[in-house]
Design a protein around this motif. Structure first.
Motif, PDB file in Angstrom:
ATOM      1  N   GLN A 114      44.382 120.216 119.960  1.00 51.00           N
ATOM      2  CA  GLN A 114      44.977 118.955 119.508  1.00 51.00           C
ATOM      3  C   GLN A 114      46.475 118.926 119.821  1.00 51.00           C
ATOM      4  N   MET A 115      47.143 120.080 119.581  1.00 53.93           N
ATOM      5  CA  MET A 115      48.576 120.154 119.855  1.00 53.93           C
ATOM      6  C   MET A 115      48.867 120.009 121.335  1.00 53.93           C
ATOM      7  N   GLU A 116      48.009 120.658 122.144  1.00 55.63           N
ATOM      8  CA  GLU A 116      48.190 120.542 123.598  1.00 55.63           C
ATOM      9  C   GLU A 116      48.053 119.096 124.040  1.00 55.63           C
ATOM     10  N   GLU A 117      47.057 118.427 123.460  1.00 57.92           N
ATOM     11  CA  GLU A 117      46.809 117.031 123.798  1.00 57.92           C
ATOM     12  C   GLU A 117      48.027 116.172 123.416  1.00 57.92           C
ATOM     13  N   GLU A 118      48.558 116.434 122.209  1.00 53.68           N
ATOM     14  CA  GLU A 118      49.723 115.677 121.742  1.00 53.68           C
ATOM     15  C   GLU A 118      50.940 115.939 122.626  1.00 53.68           C
ATOM     16  N   ASN A 119      51.087 117.203 123.028  1.00 57.78           N
ATOM     17  CA  ASN A 119      52.204 117.550 123.914  1.00 57.78           C
ATOM     18  C   ASN A 119      52.100 116.834 125.244  1.00 57.78           C
TER      19      ASN A 119
END
Ligand SMILES: [Zn+2]
Ligand SMILES: [Zn+2]
Length: 189
Positions: free
Chosen positions: A76-81
């Motif tokens: 999820q964090m990678e996607e947000e980044n």
């Protein structure tokens, strides 16, 4: 008295169903407790910690769940980044293009500047800035009617845009519409 599960609240059939108890004897289905322990190691009813041998029994499952959660979080964090970086790049391209447009405008290359602006037609969050530049450039190249068209549309959508009012006033002035010019200039301040 039949015991009921403190997690799902359904009765526990002590003969056929597996269950575990907290130190205070609060019973829960083993399958219910397994899920519960991935959130907390304490009894949901009395808040006392489950015995180590019970926790031990589910340790592998708890760890597996924890890893899954971490993995999901990381994804999820990678996607947000990715989205953030995309947004930053988009913004950088916009600022760079605005820089070029301003340079072209100074060099009186109005047509080229307007063409560059056309590339941003569907850019919603920059819409007003683009409308303003269209108005300003048209004013500079003496197309006062077009300038008024863009700038008037803009101030109708965004009243708090002093520069738009300023160029709107200048465009009216250039057309000899002094009353309207005064009306616009008053709103530029
Ligand atoms: Zn249950
Ligand atoms: Zn308890």
């Amino acid at each position: 008295m039949p015991t009921s599960c403190i997690i799902c609240h359904l009765p526990i059939d002590e003969k056929s169903e597996m269950y575990d108890e907290c130190p205070n004897g609060h019973a829960a289905h083993t399958s219910c407790l397994r899920e519960w322990l991935t959130h907390s190691l304490k009894c949901p009813l009395c808040n006392d910690k489950y015995d180590d041998n019970i926790i031990q029994k589910f340790q592998a499952y708890i760890e597996k769940k924890e890893q899954e959660t971490q993995k999901a979080l990381k994804l999820q964090m990678e996607e947000e980044n990715k989205i953030k970086i995309k947004e930053i790049c988009k913004n950088m391209v916009f600022l760079k293009t605005i820089e070029v447009i301003e340079k072209l405008t100074k060099q009186k290359e109005y047509k080229k500047a307007l063409e560059l602006l056309d590339g941003f037609t569907n850019d919603d969050d920059k819409k007003h800035e683009i409308m303003f530049l269209r108005g300003k450039i048209n004013f500079l190249r003496g197309r006062y009617d077009m300038a008024i068209n863009h700038l008037f549309k803009l101030v109708k959508q965004d009243f708090e845009f002093p520069d738009a009012w300023l160029y709107l006033g200048r465009s009216y002035q250039a057309l000899g519409l002094d009353d309207k010019a005064r009306w616009a200039f008053e709103r530029a301040n």
